[in-house]
Design a protein around this motif. Structure first.
Motif: not given
Length: 417
Positions: A183-197
């Motif tokens: 939202v505030y930095k324009g970085e990261g993705s929900l796919f990365d969260w789902l896979w990694m975190d």
């Protein structure tokens, strides 16, 4: 005046007093958490010689202190569960950790966004922080030491839930951090969260916990009996295992909280009836209570030094609604498939105690991202924990007595089959 010496004196008195606190709670029916929080409040109000314990100004301090407290508690929680692990026998905590916790996160996030007008990342964070029940402050409603004869489904469900969900809530704390970045930095993705975190960190936590737990069990139980190996019976082994499994799991970026609890369950189930488990649990219990006395004093000090300054009536109403409406109602819904009485389901749903784990998750998230409404978050979470300590701390003894009287009258066991 040497304030460091005075601080050492207070720490010593806090730890020393914990030796009597379980007996005091048993005699009075009032949780010792209330006594220690009140003592901390009075100390910081009466004497202006202590460094402020306000986590807002010492986030790294709060992260590491609560982190150590939680992992020690998780090991002790796992070691005192007598019931052998299986998905059927552990159905109640699995329902609480999956359905109840997820619904609590969703409901809390929704209310925080629409009722409190928080932004999306902060709303998700508040849901993740408040969702897990606490293994540290819930001793009054949990099972007793290993090999205790009196068991019931209510105590088992609350114990296992507290052990399991302090790790399974972590992915959603990371979700709030990822959403903040999006939202505030324009970085990261929900796919990365789902896979990694979500997937990787959970699998790594379970795997590391199981492997280390089996390895330690093999060294402690199997070798001495089968290979004339040196027998180890020191209680501090439990603390050593806690630090080893947590450190190894965090090194491979898994969830250490999950790993510690899985290791404790694995170790406990290897030789379920071995009396050595009592010594292991006793050592972790003593360390846990000594540390808890210190943290509760600091929490009382935080209340005295302004951690509730940002609390508003909407925030307070939200906190009360979460404790007395959201968790109980959603808990009852998730427990519908179980063959338990309404009294049992109500007790499990009501005694969803919040505590040190919530402080850890909040401090951790705020150390990773510059969330908006930081003051409001600390005030809200602190208020929820305070109300939980006061209400659950004064009703736990009565509530558990009422449930256990039903068991005695009906001759129930803790087997759902």
């Amino acid at each position: 005046m040497n304030t460091f010496v005075i601080e050492l004196l207070v720490v010593g008195l806090a730890a020393f007093g914990m030796a009597w606190m379980p007996a005091v709670t048993k005699k009075t029916g009032i949780s010792y958490s209330i006594i220690y929080v009140a003592a901390g409040f009075l100390l910081y109000k009466a004497f202006d010689i202590f460094p402020t314990p306000d986590p807002l100004r010492k986030e790294n301090y709060a992260v590491h202190l609560t982190e150590l407290m939680v992992i020690i508690s998780l090991m002790g929680t796992g070691l005192k569960i007598d019931r052998a692990f299986s998905f059927r026998q552990w159905k109640s905590p699995f329902l609480l950790v999956s359905i109840t916790m997820l619904l609590c996160i969703a409901a809390t996030s929704f209310l925080a966004y629409h009722f409190l007008h928080f932004d999306i990342p902060t709303s998700v964070l508040l849901g993740a922080v408040l969702a897990p029940t606490d293994p540290v402050l819930a001793s009054d409603v949990q099972v007793g030491p290993p090999h205790e004869t009196e068991r019931n489904e209510v105590r088992f469900a609350l114990t296992a839930e507290a052990g399991m969900n302090d790790g399974t809530a972590f992915p959603f704390t990371w979700l709030s951090i990822v959403v903040f970045g999006m939202v505030y930095k324009g970085e990261g993705s929900l796919f990365d969260w789902l896979w990694m975190d979500f997937f990787y960190r959970i699998v790594a936590g379970v795997g590391c916990g199981f492997l280390v737990g089996r390895a330690i069990a093999w060294l402690v139980f199997y070798l001495p009996k089968k290979k004339a190996f040196i027998e180890v019976r020191d209680g501090f082994v439990a603390l050593s295992v806690t630090l080893i499994v947590y450190g190894l799991t965090e090194l491979v970026h898994g969830y250490g909280f999950i790993a510690v609890f899985v290791a404790a369950i694995t170790l406990r189930n290897y030789e379920l009836h071995d009396k050595y488990h009592t010594r292991l649990h006793s050592f972790t219990d003593q360390i846990e209570r000594a540390m808890l006395g210190i943290i509760l004093l600091l929490f009382g000090g935080s209340l005295a030094t302004g951690i509730l300054e940002a609390l508003t009536w909407p925030l307070a109403l939200f906190g009360i609604g979460f404790l007395f409406v959201v968790r109980p109602v959603l808990g009852l819904v998730s427990l519908l498939p179980l063959k338990l009485s309404f009294k049992e389901k109500s007790a499990i749903s009501f005694f969803g105690i919040r505590g040190i784990g919530s402080f850890f998750y909040l401090a951790f998230a705020l150390s990773k991202a510059d969330f908006r409404f930081g003051d409001e978050l600390w005030s809200t979470v602190s208020f929820v924990v305070l109300v939980s300590i006061l209400v659950h701390g004064t009703t736990a003894a009565f509530g558990m007595k009422a449930v256990e009287s039903e068991y005695e009258e009906n001759g129930k066991t803790d087997d759902l089959s």
